[in-house]
Scaffold this active site. Structure first.
Site, PDB file in Angstrom:
ATOM      1  N   GLN A   1       0.843  -1.054  -0.234  1.00 21.85           N
ATOM      2  CA  GLN A   1      -0.192   0.212  -0.144  1.00 21.85           C
ATOM      3  C   GLN A   1       0.538   1.390   0.170  1.00 21.85           C
ATOM      4  OE1 GLN A   1      -3.017   0.189   2.475  1.00 21.85           O
ATOM      5  NE2 GLN A   1      -3.838   1.565   1.846  1.00 21.85           N
ATOM      6  N   PHE A   2       1.269   1.840  -0.956  1.00 18.26           N
ATOM      7  CA  PHE A   2       1.998   3.148  -1.002  1.00 18.26           C
ATOM      8  C   PHE A   2       0.818   4.083  -0.715  1.00 18.26           C
ATOM      9  CE2 PHE A   2      -0.406   3.565  -4.987  1.00 18.26           C
ATOM     10  CZ  PHE A   2      -0.735   4.681  -5.002  1.00 18.26           C
ATOM     11  N   THR A   3      -0.231   3.811  -0.467  1.00 23.21           N
ATOM     12  CA  THR A   3      -0.323   5.578   0.001  1.00 23.21           C
ATOM     13  C   THR A   3      -0.002   5.855   1.034  1.00 23.21           C
ATOM     14  OG1 THR A   3      -2.928   3.869   0.488  1.00 23.21           O
ATOM     15  CG2 THR A   3      -1.891   5.062  -1.991  1.00 23.21           C
TER      16      THR A   3
END
Length: 154
Positions: A83-85
């Site tokens: 989850q790069f967010t």
């Protein structure tokens, strides 16, 4: 590196309506890789997640919120989802900046290394699909949710 660890009764991840990872009692781990992260951060984080005491020893401990066992102690399952967010910076403007996220090719390589480090424990480790649009279903237990960070070397 940054992870969100959630103690769950169950969790699953779907891509295009098809379940690609599913676990029972254990940990749901959302994984963010930052620019500059190395295998050293990954190994540290895997050990932290595997040894973090977030499970009660028995039902009486649950009432007192005494957390004394790790995922390894209870032989639980792990669902790890990239989850790069997690590195979305919302301090300025109305649109998050993802400047601190690692580039996709590096992030995927380190995410896969994180998975392999977790699997060395012998526990069941399920995953999402790197870079895909996913729907994550989490039955949070407690709720117990922790954010763990480890800065890359400067």
């Amino acid at each position: 590196m940054k992870v969100v660890v959630q103690r769950v009764r169950s969790s699953r991840v779907e891509v295009q309506g098809k379940a690609i990872g599913s676990i029972g009692k254990g940990l749901n781990i959302l994984v963010g890789i930052a620019k500059g992260d190395t295998e050293a951060e990954i190994e540290w984080m895997a050990q932290k997640c595997l040894n973090l005491r977030v499970f009660p020893e028995d039902a009486s401990d649950m009432a007192k919120q005494r957390l004394s066992q790790s995922i390894q102690d209870i032989q639980g399952d792990i669902l790890a989802i990239s989850q790069f967010t997690l590195y979305g910076d919302c301090r300025k403007g109305r649109r998050p900046s993802f400047d601190q996220s690692a580039n996709p090719s590096t992030a995927e390589q380190l995410y896969q290394y994180f998975i392999s480090c977790l699997r060395k424990s012998g526990l069941t480790v399920e995953t999402g699909e790197f870079g895909a649009s996913m729907q994550v279903f989490i039955e949070n237990d407690g709720p117990v949710t922790l954010v763990i960070e480890r800065d890359p070397p400067v």
